[in-house]
Write a protein that holds these residues in place. Sequence first.
Motif, PDB file in Angstrom:
ATOM      1  N   LEU A 139       2.628  -9.676   4.547  1.00 44.98           N
ATOM      2  CA  LEU A 139       2.770  -8.217   4.624  1.00 44.98           C
ATOM      3  C   LEU A 139       4.113  -7.805   5.206  1.00 44.98           C
ATOM      4  CD1 LEU A 139      -0.822  -7.404   5.855  1.00 44.98           C
ATOM      5  CD2 LEU A 139       0.084  -7.261   3.535  1.00 44.98           C
ATOM      6  N   GLY A 195      -8.810  -7.050  -5.341  1.00 47.04           N
ATOM      7  CA  GLY A 195      -8.395  -6.111  -4.301  1.00 47.04           C
ATOM      8  C   GLY A 195      -6.907  -5.906  -4.218  1.00 47.04           C
ATOM      9  N   SER A 224       1.653  -0.519  -3.468  1.00 45.89           N
ATOM     10  CA  SER A 224       2.122   0.026  -2.192  1.00 45.89           C
ATOM     11  C   SER A 224       3.486  -0.559  -1.839  1.00 45.89           C
ATOM     12  CB  SER A 224       1.124  -0.305  -1.084  1.00 45.89           C
ATOM     13  OG  SER A 224       1.227  -1.673  -0.729  1.00 45.89           O
ATOM     14  N   ASP A 227      -3.840  -2.193  -5.403  1.00 42.50           N
ATOM     15  CA  ASP A 227      -3.319  -1.230  -4.435  1.00 42.50           C
ATOM     16  C   ASP A 227      -2.177  -1.825  -3.628  1.00 42.50           C
ATOM     17  OD1 ASP A 227      -4.884   1.372  -4.298  1.00 42.50           O
ATOM     18  OD2 ASP A 227      -6.505  -0.093  -4.402  1.00 42.50           O
ATOM     19  N   LEU A 228      -2.346  -3.080  -3.232  1.00 41.82           N
ATOM     20  CA  LEU A 228      -1.322  -3.738  -2.432  1.00 41.82           C
ATOM     21  C   LEU A 228      -0.031  -3.891  -3.242  1.00 41.82           C
ATOM     22  CD1 LEU A 228      -0.595  -5.049   0.187  1.00 41.82           C
ATOM     23  CD2 LEU A 228      -1.834  -7.093  -0.474  1.00 41.82           C
ATOM     24  N   VAL A 256      -9.708  -7.458   3.545  1.00 39.32           N
ATOM     25  CA  VAL A 256      -8.780  -6.462   3.020  1.00 39.32           C
ATOM     26  C   VAL A 256      -8.973  -5.115   3.729  1.00 39.32           C
ATOM     27  CG1 VAL A 256      -8.014  -5.256   0.956  1.00 39.32           C
ATOM     28  CG2 VAL A 256      -8.651  -7.647   0.819  1.00 39.32           C
ATOM     29  N   GLN A 257     -10.250  -4.730   3.916  1.00 36.10           N
ATOM     30  CA  GLN A 257     -10.521  -3.447   4.603  1.00 36.10           C
ATOM     31  C   GLN A 257      -9.902  -3.433   5.991  1.00 36.10           C
ATOM     32  OE1 GLN A 257     -14.758  -3.436   4.719  1.00 36.10           O
ATOM     33  NE2 GLN A 257     -14.915  -3.425   2.495  1.00 36.10           N
ATOM     34  N   THR A 303      -7.540  -5.280   7.168  1.00 36.22           N
ATOM     35  CA  THR A 303      -6.086  -5.345   7.140  1.00 36.22           C
ATOM     36  C   THR A 303      -5.499  -3.965   6.861  1.00 36.22           C
ATOM     37  OG1 THR A 303      -6.244  -7.602   6.341  1.00 36.22           O
ATOM     38  CG2 THR A 303      -4.128  -6.524   6.113  1.00 36.22           C
ATOM     39  N   ILE A 304      -6.135  -3.225   5.950  1.00 39.69           N
ATOM     40  CA  ILE A 304      -5.636  -1.879   5.661  1.00 39.69           C
ATOM     41  C   ILE A 304      -5.708  -1.018   6.922  1.00 39.69           C
ATOM     42  CG2 ILE A 304      -6.153   0.258   4.430  1.00 39.69           C
ATOM     43  CD1 ILE A 304      -6.849  -1.392   2.000  1.00 39.69           C
ATOM     44  N   PHE A 323      -3.120  -2.159   9.257  1.00 44.13           N
ATOM     45  CA  PHE A 323      -1.787  -1.834   8.751  1.00 44.13           C
ATOM     46  C   PHE A 323      -1.441  -0.381   9.063  1.00 44.13           C
ATOM     47  CE2 PHE A 323       1.270  -0.452   5.609  1.00 44.13           C
ATOM     48  CZ  PHE A 323       2.190  -1.489   5.638  1.00 44.13           C
ATOM     49  N   ARG A 324      -2.417   0.484   8.876  1.00 45.94           N
ATOM     50  CA  ARG A 324      -2.166   1.902   9.127  1.00 45.94           C
ATOM     51  C   ARG A 324      -1.904   2.156  10.604  1.00 45.94           C
ATOM     52  NH1 ARG A 324      -4.314   5.075   4.384  1.00 45.94           N
ATOM     53  NH2 ARG A 324      -3.836   6.873   5.650  1.00 45.94           N
ATOM     54  N   TYR A 334      -1.050   6.965  -7.669  1.00 46.97           N
ATOM     55  CA  TYR A 334       0.234   6.273  -7.619  1.00 46.97           C
ATOM     56  C   TYR A 334       1.193   6.828  -8.669  1.00 46.97           C
ATOM     57  CZ  TYR A 334      -1.942   2.923  -4.472  1.00 46.97           C
ATOM     58  OH  TYR A 334      -2.562   2.345  -3.399  1.00 46.97           O
ATOM     59  N   GLU A 386     -13.930  -8.800   1.249  1.00 46.67           N
ATOM     60  CA  GLU A 386     -13.748  -7.351   1.287  1.00 46.67           C
ATOM     61  C   GLU A 386     -13.382  -6.892   2.677  1.00 46.67           C
ATOM     62  OE1 GLU A 386     -17.329  -5.905  -0.377  1.00 46.67           O
ATOM     63  OE2 GLU A 386     -16.652  -6.276  -2.423  1.00 46.67           O
ATOM     64  N   LYS A 420       4.707   5.371 -10.126  1.00 48.16           N
ATOM     65  CA  LYS A 420       4.928   3.969  -9.762  1.00 48.16           C
ATOM     66  C   LYS A 420       4.504   3.050 -10.908  1.00 48.16           C
ATOM     67  CE  LYS A 420       4.585   4.395  -4.797  1.00 48.16           C
ATOM     68  NZ  LYS A 420       4.058   3.823  -3.573  1.00 48.16           N
ATOM     69  N   GLY A 436      -8.521   0.310  -8.984  1.00 50.54           N
ATOM     70  CA  GLY A 436      -9.932   0.649  -8.804  1.00 50.54           C
ATOM     71  C   GLY A 436     -10.855  -0.375  -9.434  1.00 50.54           C
TER      72      GLY A 436
END
Lengths: 293, 443
Positions: free
Chosen positions: B312, B91, B98, B94-95, B69-70, B72-73, B76-77, B437, B66, B440, B393
């Motif tokens: 990514l 997880g 996106s 979302d990826l 991924v957290q 990395t997000i 990434f931002r 989303y 977890e 999409k 989710g």
Amino acid sequence: MRRAYFKNNWIAALVVAPQLIIIFVFFYWPASQAIYWSLTLEQPWGGGNTWVGLENFRTVLSDPVYWSSIRVSIIFALASTALAMGMAMILALFADRQLTGYRLYRVGMIWPYAIAAPAVGLAFRFVFNPNAGLFSFINTIAPETWNPTLNGTQALIMVIIAGAWKLVSYNFIFFLAALQSIPRSLTEAAAMDGAGVLRRMRDVQLPLLAPTFFFILVINITDSFTDSFGIVDTLTGGGPARATDLMVYKIYSDGFRGFDYSGAATQSVILMGLVIALTFIQFRYVERRVHYT
Amino acid sequence: MKPNYLSTVAIAATLFAGAAAAQPVTFDYWYGLTGDLGAVVAETCNRFNASQSDYVINCVSQDGYEAAVQNTIAAFRAGQHPTIVQSFDAGTADLMLSGEFYAVSQMMADYDITIDWADYFPGISNYYAASNGDFFSMPFNSSTPVYYWNTAHFADAGLTEAPLTWEGMEAAFYALKAAGHDCPMAYAPSTWIDLEQFSMVHNIPVASNNNGYDGLDTELLFNTTLHVKHMENIQRWVNEGLLQIRTAQSGMNARDSFVQGECSIFFSSIADHNTVGKIAPEGLAWDVQMIPTYEGVERHNSVVGGASLWVLSGKTEAEYRGAAAYLAFLATADEQRFWSQNTGYIPVTDSAFQQLTAEGFYAEAPYAGREIAITSLTYTEPTELTRGIRLGGFIQIRSEWSNEIDAALSGQKTMQEALDTAVERGNAILARFARTYAGKTFP
């Protein structure tokens, strides 16, 4: 009383600037970001968001699970604060009496505050272990009584005790310092008037502790709303069946684990509002009864 | 000899200048595995760096799936993300939506690296591939659930074989209990095993739209399937003392309860095969078996669990070339053997599995038994319902399920009520995800 003024406002601004910048960067900016996210549906990987107005607040506030989280948080905050303050007060009153070995005792009491919350959680996981921990004796006497893995009330009691234990030493330091600043002449005078130990505590020492008491109350309540994450995470993970899903833990699990950034931001804004409101109430109504010397 | 510092410095400077001219490309890889398994990941990086001189992979442990991924997000931002990230199954929705990733099959094709994608086990490829068959991410640490059973305890109860049906399991629970083993099975509620993989092997849906593969307007269905009956059975077995709940919070988790010989059975990933072998005391006789199905249901394949490697977006071509080289390196049979030997994870391609089998890898301890996972994974060709699960989710949905199961097991509500609530709350999460989303679709 005489006050000093800076004639040159620029110097004043320069002097306070570092502090203001820190507050801005670490509080106002993230808080404004949270408020913005709470009004949108935010995509975690930053692909944009949709403006939804107050919908997130409606969703969260109409969710019975969220209300139960608020209820659990309030129970936790009140119970752990009462327990931590009560214990610390008793311990400090007796440490102040300078009974044998009080110096050792005073140092030992301060140590637990240096332990990180997750470590506290791990230690208490052992203490409360229904099969092998200290509490397992309950199950030896009456089998199947103590089982915090399935019993929500017991799990909450467990989290409250662990949370309070961590706060006790912090409170103790302040209470002890406050007690030691009470002039000896006052307690001695009371003793000469025939007041016993308990009477002196009740009528002389406790009233003089009021300002410290109030400070500790505010800090403890705020702390138990915002800083209880580590204990819940290691001790119960919010379970069983959300019985220990405190607001701050729910924010973490929805936002960081579940990637629902907007939902978590909404809950953060609500929590922030709640803590501000509680602190306001305490200053508005409780502080009136406090007499500073 | 007294070193001549001046000349040493001069030589070092020359070497450094030379190195700078042909400096290898460095790129980052963030992984979530921890402990022993994390050390093996780091070792694959060292092996890659030692095997060639064009690239240097910089592997950073992120302390948990977890967190990987957290973090990395967050990175990434801020535009500071790694080239490769290890992301766990739940997880990834979302990826995927996106679009901020470089599909590995596309990347390999762009850099002329040949990978035989058809060689991957279908239970794995369907999980990580787009509807057109392109791989989004590179299958890496792959597992599937099995159950571990204490052969000595079973012998005490007069049983020689591990049952393959739940009816057989129930009989075994009673027999074990009668033979004086007070904890026939250590149980910890797990959506992955009790819901997801259970539904796969029974070929029943978890959610509509073929478990979410065909669109975002998905609704959960697990309160209407055989899953309900199964959870009711579990509740009954817990109440009868056949299953004992063993979680880390209760002091000793299911695996340790099994290894200590307190409990006779526990369910877990095949990845635990390695750990159980390592921490088992001398003389613990144990084996593994495929997860059971109910009688009258045709068994289907289970699906992969674990994590895969995502490349990514927003990186340079040189970094992508390096990432492609590393992923191609991991896909070789040698590296798959290294990985399987040092962890409990399974090889991901048929050819690597055949090669290991031919070498006698699965013939004896400590690796014997792990082929059960491949049998389970390849039991049938995947159907529309056994490709995998693709839900937004999903982590929150798993948590709704767990919380409701807790509520049912502690007697606050019936299992049907609990699952109905979990579905209702899960559907709200899915609807919210679909709106986040809007417009999409899964690629």
